[in-house]
Design an enzyme around this catalytic site. Structure first.
Site, PDB file in Angstrom:
ATOM      1  N   TRP A  21       3.499  -3.886   5.807  1.00  0.00           N
ATOM      2  CA  TRP A  21       2.302  -3.533   5.052  1.00  0.00           C
ATOM      3  C   TRP A  21       1.600  -2.306   5.611  1.00  0.00           C
ATOM      4  O   TRP A  21       1.361  -2.207   6.807  1.00  0.00           O
ATOM      5  CB  TRP A  21       1.344  -4.722   5.054  1.00  0.00           C
ATOM      6  CG  TRP A  21       0.087  -4.508   4.280  1.00  0.00           C
ATOM      7  CD1 TRP A  21      -0.044  -3.935   3.046  1.00  0.00           C
ATOM      8  CD2 TRP A  21      -1.233  -4.869   4.688  1.00  0.00           C
ATOM      9  NE1 TRP A  21      -1.361  -3.928   2.655  1.00  0.00           N
ATOM     10  CE2 TRP A  21      -2.115  -4.496   3.647  1.00  0.00           C
ATOM     11  CE3 TRP A  21      -1.752  -5.484   5.828  1.00  0.00           C
ATOM     12  CZ2 TRP A  21      -3.495  -4.717   3.712  1.00  0.00           C
ATOM     13  CZ3 TRP A  21      -3.120  -5.707   5.887  1.00  0.00           C
ATOM     14  CH2 TRP A  21      -3.978  -5.317   4.846  1.00  0.00           C
ATOM     15  N   TYR A  55       4.334  -3.349  -1.400  1.00  0.00           N
ATOM     16  CA  TYR A  55       4.149  -2.427  -0.290  1.00  0.00           C
ATOM     17  C   TYR A  55       4.801  -1.096  -0.649  1.00  0.00           C
ATOM     18  O   TYR A  55       6.024  -0.955  -0.641  1.00  0.00           O
ATOM     19  CB  TYR A  55       4.748  -2.992   1.002  1.00  0.00           C
ATOM     20  CG  TYR A  55       4.074  -4.252   1.503  1.00  0.00           C
ATOM     21  CD1 TYR A  55       2.855  -4.685   0.988  1.00  0.00           C
ATOM     22  CD2 TYR A  55       4.663  -5.020   2.501  1.00  0.00           C
ATOM     23  CE1 TYR A  55       2.240  -5.844   1.443  1.00  0.00           C
ATOM     24  CE2 TYR A  55       4.048  -6.178   2.971  1.00  0.00           C
ATOM     25  CZ  TYR A  55       2.835  -6.585   2.429  1.00  0.00           C
ATOM     26  OH  TYR A  55       2.233  -7.741   2.888  1.00  0.00           O
ATOM     27  N   GLN A 180       0.334 -17.740   4.076  1.00  0.00           N
ATOM     28  CA  GLN A 180       0.082 -16.508   4.839  1.00  0.00           C
ATOM     29  C   GLN A 180      -1.363 -16.073   4.624  1.00  0.00           C
ATOM     30  O   GLN A 180      -1.686 -15.394   3.669  1.00  0.00           O
ATOM     31  CB  GLN A 180       1.051 -15.400   4.407  1.00  0.00           C
ATOM     32  CG  GLN A 180       0.929 -14.152   5.265  1.00  0.00           C
ATOM     33  CD  GLN A 180       1.970 -13.092   4.937  1.00  0.00           C
ATOM     34  OE1 GLN A 180       1.665 -11.905   4.916  1.00  0.00           O
ATOM     35  NE2 GLN A 180       3.198 -13.505   4.683  1.00  0.00           N
ATOM     36  N   TRP A 209      -1.598 -12.748   8.822  1.00  0.00           N
ATOM     37  CA  TRP A 209      -1.639 -11.287   8.773  1.00  0.00           C
ATOM     38  C   TRP A 209      -2.946 -10.772   9.379  1.00  0.00           C
ATOM     39  O   TRP A 209      -3.913 -11.500   9.489  1.00  0.00           O
ATOM     40  CB  TRP A 209      -1.441 -10.759   7.357  1.00  0.00           C
ATOM     41  CG  TRP A 209      -2.463 -11.159   6.324  1.00  0.00           C
ATOM     42  CD1 TRP A 209      -2.471 -12.287   5.560  1.00  0.00           C
ATOM     43  CD2 TRP A 209      -3.605 -10.394   5.905  1.00  0.00           C
ATOM     44  NE1 TRP A 209      -3.554 -12.294   4.707  1.00  0.00           N
ATOM     45  CE2 TRP A 209      -4.254 -11.135   4.884  1.00  0.00           C
ATOM     46  CE3 TRP A 209      -4.132  -9.166   6.275  1.00  0.00           C
ATOM     47  CZ2 TRP A 209      -5.418 -10.688   4.249  1.00  0.00           C
ATOM     48  CZ3 TRP A 209      -5.292  -8.709   5.648  1.00  0.00           C
ATOM     49  CH2 TRP A 209      -5.912  -9.474   4.643  1.00  0.00           C
ATOM     50  N   ARG A 230      -5.788   3.551  11.044  1.00  0.00           N
ATOM     51  CA  ARG A 230      -5.975   2.803   9.788  1.00  0.00           C
ATOM     52  C   ARG A 230      -7.397   2.922   9.262  1.00  0.00           C
ATOM     53  O   ARG A 230      -7.612   2.987   8.058  1.00  0.00           O
ATOM     54  CB  ARG A 230      -5.610   1.327   9.995  1.00  0.00           C
ATOM     55  CG  ARG A 230      -4.122   1.087  10.076  1.00  0.00           C
ATOM     56  CD  ARG A 230      -3.769  -0.363   9.889  1.00  0.00           C
ATOM     57  NE  ARG A 230      -2.323  -0.546   9.931  1.00  0.00           N
ATOM     58  CZ  ARG A 230      -1.717  -1.706   9.674  1.00  0.00           C
ATOM     59  NH1 ARG A 230      -2.425  -2.759   9.357  1.00  0.00           N
ATOM     60  NH2 ARG A 230      -0.401  -1.796   9.732  1.00  0.00           N
TER      61      ARG A 230
END
Length: 317
Positions: A21, A55, A180, A209, A230
């Site tokens: 990702w 993704y 998840q 995640w 990021r």
């Protein structure tokens, strides 16, 4: 590396895993760089590689698959996942969890990933526009057709997870074995108070995640936002995690990590892995050094003293 059973299934996944990702096929497109990171992951004992069709619109699946092909990795050494839900085109049916989209999407993911089957196939979100029965039956058919070995959910509510599991068991269908969710030191309440009570009772494992809160917990944002990070590229992550209270917490965690002789990233990952209901932490990496540092967290055991110090820091002033 240590390996954990995925819930009450027989599948064993590496405690630390590698996800695509926002990185492979997106911020990291250089084939040699991706290969070096994946190769380092394999050398560290990582066997679980997480992906999704959304993704980079399939580029994430292709990028990692190309490396596995180059390295000639035996398929049985790998635990591969992908997901379905988000739009893949402007077509009205190329999205969501309808039977049509689920069954068409698994075939496209298999083609992009160059494999005959996935180990895990996730419903990337819950789809309120599709009956739960249709969703469960579609994923059950994916598993029984051999295109995936197990299926799971991602960011579903506790009630949705429980209802899907109950419906499957009551009707002779394949039940989900994994959820998840997002889980980290800075995003813990939902998993600990809502998700885990349901998943542990149902024998469903968690692969989580953003265990590093998009890098916030590594200390990289202690004194600003580095170029190419990021938070520089994704405003939503910056708005979610970057504030002075969190900065103070992360700086204080540096002392705890230092006393243990580990990095703050390792501290944060080991803290997530302290939960028996967590099967794996999904990490990202843009450099081999990051990957190796993250993978080493599987060996870190936090004692009660360390956990109390961490809780005190996270509680804040």
């Amino acid at each position: 590396m240590h390996y954990r059973t995925l819930g009450r299934s027989g599948l064993r996944v590496s405690a630390v895993s590698l996800g695509a990702w926002t990185t492979y096929g997106n911020t990291v497109e250089d084939r040699a760089q991706i290969r070096a990171i994946v190769e380092a992951a394999l050398e560290a004992g990582i066997n679980f590689f997480d992906n999704a069709d959304a993704y980079a619109r399939g580029a994430g699946e292709r990028a990692v698959a190309a490396v596995f092909e180059e390295l000639a990795v035996p398929r049985h050494h790998l635990v591969l996942s992908s997901k379905v839900f988000w739009p893949m085109s402007d077509d009205v049916n190329d999205r969501g969890l309808s039977r049509k989209h689920v069954l068409e999407s698994i075939d496209r993911s298999l083609e992009r990933m160059g494999t005959d089957y996935l180990d895990l196939y996730f419903a990337h979100r819950f789809d309120p526009e599709v009956p739960l029965e249709e969703i469960v039956e579609a994923f059950s058919d994916v598993v029984r057709s051999g295109r995936a070995l197990y299926w799971g959910t991602s960011e579903w509510s506790p009630m949705q997870i429980a209802e899907a599991h109950t419906y499957a068991k009551a009707n002779g269908l394949v039940a989900p074995v994994v959820e998840q969710p997002q889980y980290s030191m800075l995003a813990r309440e939902r998993v600990e108070h809502e998700i885990l009570p349901v998943t542990e009772a149902k024998g469903i494992g968690l692969v989580v995640w953003s265990p590093l809160a998009q890098g916030m917990l590594t200390g990289k944002y202690d004194d600003g936002i580095p170029e190419g990070s990021r938070f520089a590229a994704f405003e939503q992550f910056r708005d979610r995690f970057l504030d002075e209270d969190n900065r103070a917490r992360v700086r204080a965690l540096a002392e705890v990590a230092g006393d243990l002789g580990i990095s703050r990233a390792q501290l944060a990952l080991a803290w997530v892995l302290r939960q028996a209901g967590v099967s794996s932490v999904i990490t990202g990496a843009t450099r081999v050094e990051q990957l190796r540092d993250n993978a080493a967290a599987a060996d870190v055991i936090l004692d009660e003293t360390a956990l109390k110090r961490i809780d005190a820091v996270l509680a804040g002033p």
